[in-house]
Design a protein around this motif. Structure first.
Motif, PDB file in Angstrom:
ATOM      1  N   GLY A 170       0.776  -1.138   0.040  1.00 60.32           N
ATOM      2  CA  GLY A 170      -0.001  -0.076  -0.112  1.00 60.32           C
ATOM      3  C   GLY A 170       0.864   1.455   0.073  1.00 60.32           C
ATOM      4  O   GLY A 170       0.230   2.404   0.467  1.00 60.32           O
ATOM      5  N   LEU A 171       2.017   1.111  -0.339  1.00 61.37           N
ATOM      6  CA  LEU A 171       3.117   2.366  -0.395  1.00 61.37           C
ATOM      7  C   LEU A 171       3.054   3.009  -1.905  1.00 61.37           C
ATOM      8  O   LEU A 171       2.971   2.093  -2.813  1.00 61.37           O
ATOM      9  N   TYR A 172       3.329   4.143  -1.970  1.00 67.29           N
ATOM     10  CA  TYR A 172       3.658   4.963  -3.050  1.00 67.29           C
ATOM     11  C   TYR A 172       5.030   5.139  -3.419  1.00 67.29           C
ATOM     12  O   TYR A 172       5.792   5.670  -2.844  1.00 67.29           O
ATOM     13  N   LYS A 180       9.162  -3.442   5.983  1.00 66.75           N
ATOM     14  CA  LYS A 180       9.339  -2.556   7.320  1.00 66.75           C
ATOM     15  C   LYS A 180       8.505  -1.515   7.182  1.00 66.75           C
ATOM     16  O   LYS A 180       7.838  -1.091   8.251  1.00 66.75           O
ATOM     17  N   VAL A 181       8.424  -0.627   6.158  1.00 66.17           N
ATOM     18  CA  VAL A 181       7.749   0.500   6.044  1.00 66.17           C
ATOM     19  C   VAL A 181       6.359   0.073   6.255  1.00 66.17           C
ATOM     20  O   VAL A 181       5.515   1.053   6.762  1.00 66.17           O
ATOM     21  N   ALA A 182       5.823  -0.794   5.398  1.00 61.14           N
ATOM     22  CA  ALA A 182       4.422  -1.053   5.264  1.00 61.14           C
ATOM     23  C   ALA A 182       3.908  -1.699   6.819  1.00 61.14           C
ATOM     24  O   ALA A 182       2.902  -1.160   7.079  1.00 61.14           O
ATOM     25  N   ALA A 213       5.224  -0.588   9.654  1.00 58.90           N
ATOM     26  CA  ALA A 213       4.900   0.948  10.357  1.00 58.90           C
ATOM     27  C   ALA A 213       3.858   1.852   9.853  1.00 58.90           C
ATOM     28  O   ALA A 213       3.190   2.588  10.573  1.00 58.90           O
ATOM     29  N   ARG A 214       3.511   1.616   8.578  1.00 59.06           N
ATOM     30  CA  ARG A 214       2.167   2.304   7.924  1.00 59.06           C
ATOM     31  C   ARG A 214       1.125   1.589   8.579  1.00 59.06           C
ATOM     32  O   ARG A 214       0.154   2.432   9.277  1.00 59.06           O
ATOM     33  N   THR A 215       1.128   0.408   8.945  1.00 56.95           N
ATOM     34  CA  THR A 215      -0.312  -0.292   9.536  1.00 56.95           C
ATOM     35  C   THR A 215      -0.517   0.363  11.027  1.00 56.95           C
ATOM     36  O   THR A 215      -1.501   0.207  11.438  1.00 56.95           O
ATOM     37  N   LEU A 216       0.742   0.665  11.759  1.00 58.80           N
ATOM     38  CA  LEU A 216       0.822   0.911  13.069  1.00 58.80           C
ATOM     39  C   LEU A 216       0.854   2.583  13.052  1.00 58.80           C
ATOM     40  O   LEU A 216       0.751   2.826  14.584  1.00 58.80           O
ATOM     41  N   ILE A 217       0.778   3.285  12.282  1.00 57.79           N
ATOM     42  CA  ILE A 217       1.021   4.700  12.239  1.00 57.79           C
ATOM     43  C   ILE A 217       0.031   5.332  13.490  1.00 57.79           C
ATOM     44  O   ILE A 217       0.463   6.307  14.193  1.00 57.79           O
ATOM     45  N   HIS A 218      -1.265   5.197  13.214  1.00 60.55           N
ATOM     46  CA  HIS A 218      -2.037   5.445  13.949  1.00 60.55           C
ATOM     47  C   HIS A 218      -2.702   5.005  15.478  1.00 60.55           C
ATOM     48  O   HIS A 218      -3.641   5.171  15.962  1.00 60.55           O
ATOM     49  N   ASP A 219      -1.705   3.978  15.689  1.00 61.69           N
ATOM     50  CA  ASP A 219      -1.914   3.220  17.061  1.00 61.69           C
ATOM     51  C   ASP A 219      -2.976   2.698  17.403  1.00 61.69           C
ATOM     52  O   ASP A 219      -4.076   2.719  18.110  1.00 61.69           O
ATOM     53  N   PRO A 220      -3.513   1.601  16.429  1.00 63.54           N
ATOM     54  CA  PRO A 220      -4.850   1.002  16.376  1.00 63.54           C
ATOM     55  C   PRO A 220      -4.914   0.163  17.464  1.00 63.54           C
ATOM     56  O   PRO A 220      -3.983  -0.468  17.823  1.00 63.54           O
ATOM     57  N   GLU A 221      -6.421  -0.269  17.782  1.00 69.88           N
ATOM     58  CA  GLU A 221      -6.981  -1.215  18.868  1.00 69.88           C
ATOM     59  C   GLU A 221      -6.615  -2.500  18.208  1.00 69.88           C
ATOM     60  O   GLU A 221      -6.345  -3.496  19.037  1.00 69.88           O
TER      61      GLU A 221
END
Length: 250
Positions: free
Chosen positions: A89-91, A145-147, A149-157
């Motif tokens: 999902g990265l650009y 690794k970046v992907a 980090a993208r998954t966790l960026i908003h600190d999901p529950e």
């Protein structure tokens, strides 16, 4: 936290209907870490996509945090982080940092919170040296690794990982596993599919096994070991696939 109730998912392929999930039902509690097991084509990714609101069930329903995935997808998307194997999902034209900043903005994060979170994730995954480089030139492991980090960026529950260590070297895989342990300590709810049985036994409290779209087991790992009189998860998994007449979810 996640209620899966009699979920069936069918796809139309030309003139033929393919049933990817068949009357799947189980519940995942807050703070559970669940390993999703099944051979290729068993329905694991379809199930994860349904929980993530990316697919609508043909029959049945899924609720996440009390919200229905069909009726309330926006409320659910704020609560979850999703990473599907092979789909980062990265650009490519953006740097790693710009990618993370973009996804943080989608969740309405402030610039200050975004900077703090990116610094934290970059340190965690050893990405500081290439945060300013464009993702298009990254190796598969660097992209993964970046992907993550993208998954966790908003600190999901709630975090859904589909084959999360694909493309990672041994060191990076160990960093990921340490991350999962930290997420567990933070009370996150985690579901991840993996073909690496050692990974599942190290990280998961519960497992869900899917075979040909049907749930054949869901429960505590320790209960499964006792039931099968073995602690060899690979042996148990293969044994359950062979014993076709005994399939049932616990």
């Amino acid at each position: 936290m996640i209620e899966i109730n009699e979920v069936t998912k069918k796809f139309q392929d030309k003139k033929k209907s393919i049933t990817a999930l068949k009357h799947v039902s189980f519940t995942i509690g807050k703070g559970d870490t669940v390993g999703l097991l099944g051979e290729n084509g068993a329905g694991k990714t379809t199930l994860l996509r349904t929980i993530a609101t990316l697919l609508e069930p043909t029959d049945g329903s899924v609720k996440v945090g009390g919200y229905d995935t069909v009726k309330n997808p926006d409320q659910i998307k704020r609560k979850i982080g999703v990473l599907f194997g092979g789909e980062t999902g990265l650009y490519d034209r953006l740097t790693a940092k710009e990618n993370l900043e973009y996804f943080a903005s989608l969740y309405g994060m402030s610039k200050h919170d975004t900077k703090v979170r990116i610094d934290e994730l970059a340190r965690m995954f050893g990405m500081r040296d290439y945060l300013g480089r464009k993702v298009g030139g990254f190796s598969k492991g660097m992209r993964q690794k970046v992907a993550i980090a993208r998954t966790l960026i908003h600190d999901p529950e709630i975090i859904l990982f589909d084959e999360p260590t694909t493309g990672l070297d041994i060191t990076s895989s160990n960093v990921f596993r340490q991350l999962v342990h930290q997420l567990k300590r933070d009370g996150k709810t985690i579901i991840f599919s993996s073909h690496i049985m050692e990974e599942v036994t190290m990280l998961c409290d519960k497992v869900a096994m899917v075979h040909k779209g049907e749930l054949v087991y869901h429960g505590q790992l320790e209960d499964l070991y006792a039931q099968e009189n073995s602690r060899d998860l690979n042996f148990i998994f293969m044994s359950k696939l062979v014993r076709g007449d005994e399939y049932h979810a616990s």
